[in-house]
Write a protein that holds these residues in place. Structure first.
Motif: not given
Length: 432
Positions: A317-340
């Motif tokens: 619906s929105y392009s693969h570039a948008t999908g890539d940005e979603v993946l990057r932002r979700v990845s950052r959140l996963l790392v930030n919410r998990c422990r070291k």
């Protein structure tokens, strides 16, 4: 002597109350006071050689310093040990101390025209002059007290031993003073260690003995020839040292480039290019090792498979570039919410693997629930224009604890089954 030369790392605009300046000032003050007291008692240039000889050694000292080269790690290596030892063996410790101290004080000031600040030049001058004067005075006095000849007319076994002691003591005393300065500047002390530079210092001292004997015997033709050859040799060595230094720097640069490339290749082998998370190959190896370790030590280990809901629709619906940005932002959140201590990896297109060492399934489920809520509430205004204002995403989790079966495929299969259940029950949930 390894003279102090201000490099870019020590040209900082600092106050004159910095430790290295205080140390240099104290060193110079002690040297000046000692020379003044001894000069009042013994006289200056009171021996058979007068001010003409003193002037010669002052100019000779400046010449030998000028013919030096940058130290590979710190400061400036010069051939001034020739002038120092020769003047000591001809004029005595006191006159050699103030003459060479004066040369060491004068030399750094030309660096004002090279952009070095006045206070840095002053620090270098005070340190060089103070340290060199005290080294010559202390080591020279020891040499004389042990029976060393001044002036030196000839060389015999006893004198050779005393001269060797003189050269070694001067080298050690000089290095000790330089090490203290390096410590005060919070630099790496190993930077002072260089075999080639130390060899230059020792050889310069040996040459000084020859210069002294020729000078004492007033063989002016031989002396002139010796000084010419000596100057030519200094010039050749200086150029050799400069080329050697450039080659070492080039090798260091190439080595660093190879090291960085190696790190990058290693990272590419273990990390996902798009998200920066660990990749599937690393995650599989890590999980197998952790499962075996957990079984041996009877520790808890829980994993979770996470999958972004309806991700294909985002790409369509929105392009693969948008999908890539979603993946990057979700990845950052996963790392930030998990422990070291936790590991987050991209396990597939929009699928992630989370490993929770030393964590039971209840606590891991709680962490996944917090992550699920955070992703549901994510602000996507950064994608304004690419997605509608009410754009949002959700994520589903399947959580499994590692049991007695240490096969990786078994626990992954359990987590995948629970992830499928979360999807079939409506998505945006955690199933454990």
């Amino acid at each position: 002597m390894a003279e102090v030369v201000e490099s870019a790392t020590v040209r900082e605009q600092r106050t004159l109350l910095r430790p290295d300046f205080i140390w240099s000032l104290l060193l110079f003050a002690v040297a000046a006071a000692t020379i003044a007291v001894l000069g009042a008692q013994q006289g200056v240039l009171a021996g058979p050689y007068g001010w003409g000889t003193g002037g010669f050694f002052l100019l000779f000292g400046l010449f030998t310093i000028t013919m030096g080269f940058p130290h590979p790690g710190f400061g400036h290596v010069s051939f001034d040990r020739v002038a120092q030892v020769a003047s000591l063996l001809l004029l005595g410790p006191l006159d050699a101390a103030w003459i060479n101290g004066l040369a060491s004080f004068i030399w750094p000031w030309h660096r004002l025209w090279k952009g070095v600040t006045a206070k840095d030049v002053l620090t270098a001058s005070l340190h060089n002059a103070g340290l060199m004067s005290l080294v010559i005075l202390a080591c020279g006095t020891l040499y004389v007290e042990l029976g060393g000849a001044v002036p030196l007319f000839e060389l015999n076994g006893t004198t050779a031993g005393l001269l060797l002691l003189l050269l070694l003591s001067m080298q050690l005393a000089n290095d000790a003073g330089m090490l203290l300065l390096i410590y005060l500047r919070h630099l790496d002390p190993t930077r002072l260690l260089n075999v080639f530079s130390s060899a230059v210092e020792i050889v310069s001292g040996i040459i000084a003995v020859v210069v002294t004997i020729v000078f004492v015997r007033l063989d002016l033709t031989t002396l002139a020839l010796l000084l010419f050859v000596l100057g030519l040799g200094m010039l050749v060595l200086k150029q050799f040292a400069i080329m050697r230094d450039r080659l070492e720097k080039l090798v260091d640069e190439r080595t660093e480039e190879l090291r960085l490339k190696s790190i990058e290749l290693e990272r590419q082998a273990t990390h996902d290019t798009l998200t920066g998370l660990f990749n599937r190959r690393f995650a599989d190896d890590y999980l197998q090792r952790e499962m075996e370790a957990a079984k041996r030590t009877d520790r808890d280990l829980t994993i979770a498979l996470a999958d972004i809901d309806h991700f294909k629709k985002i790409n369509d619906s929105y392009s693969h570039a948008t999908g890539d940005e979603v993946l990057r932002r979700v990845s950052r959140l996963l790392v930030n919410r998990c422990r070291k201590t936790d590991i987050v990896a991209r396990y597939g297109g929009e699928e992630f693997l989370l490993c929770f060492p030393d964590t039971n399934i209840e606590f891991a489920t709680q962490i996944c629930g917090q992550i699920r809520t955070a992703i549901e509430k994510m602000d996507w205004s950064v994608l304004q224009g690419a997605v509608p204002a009410d754009f949002g995403i959700t994520i589903s989790f399947g959580v499994a604890a590692v049991g007695s079966d240490t096969r990786r495929t078994t626990v992954l299969g359990v987590a995948d089954t629970r992830l499928y259940k979360a999807k079939s029950e409506g998505r945006n949930r955690v199933v454990a």
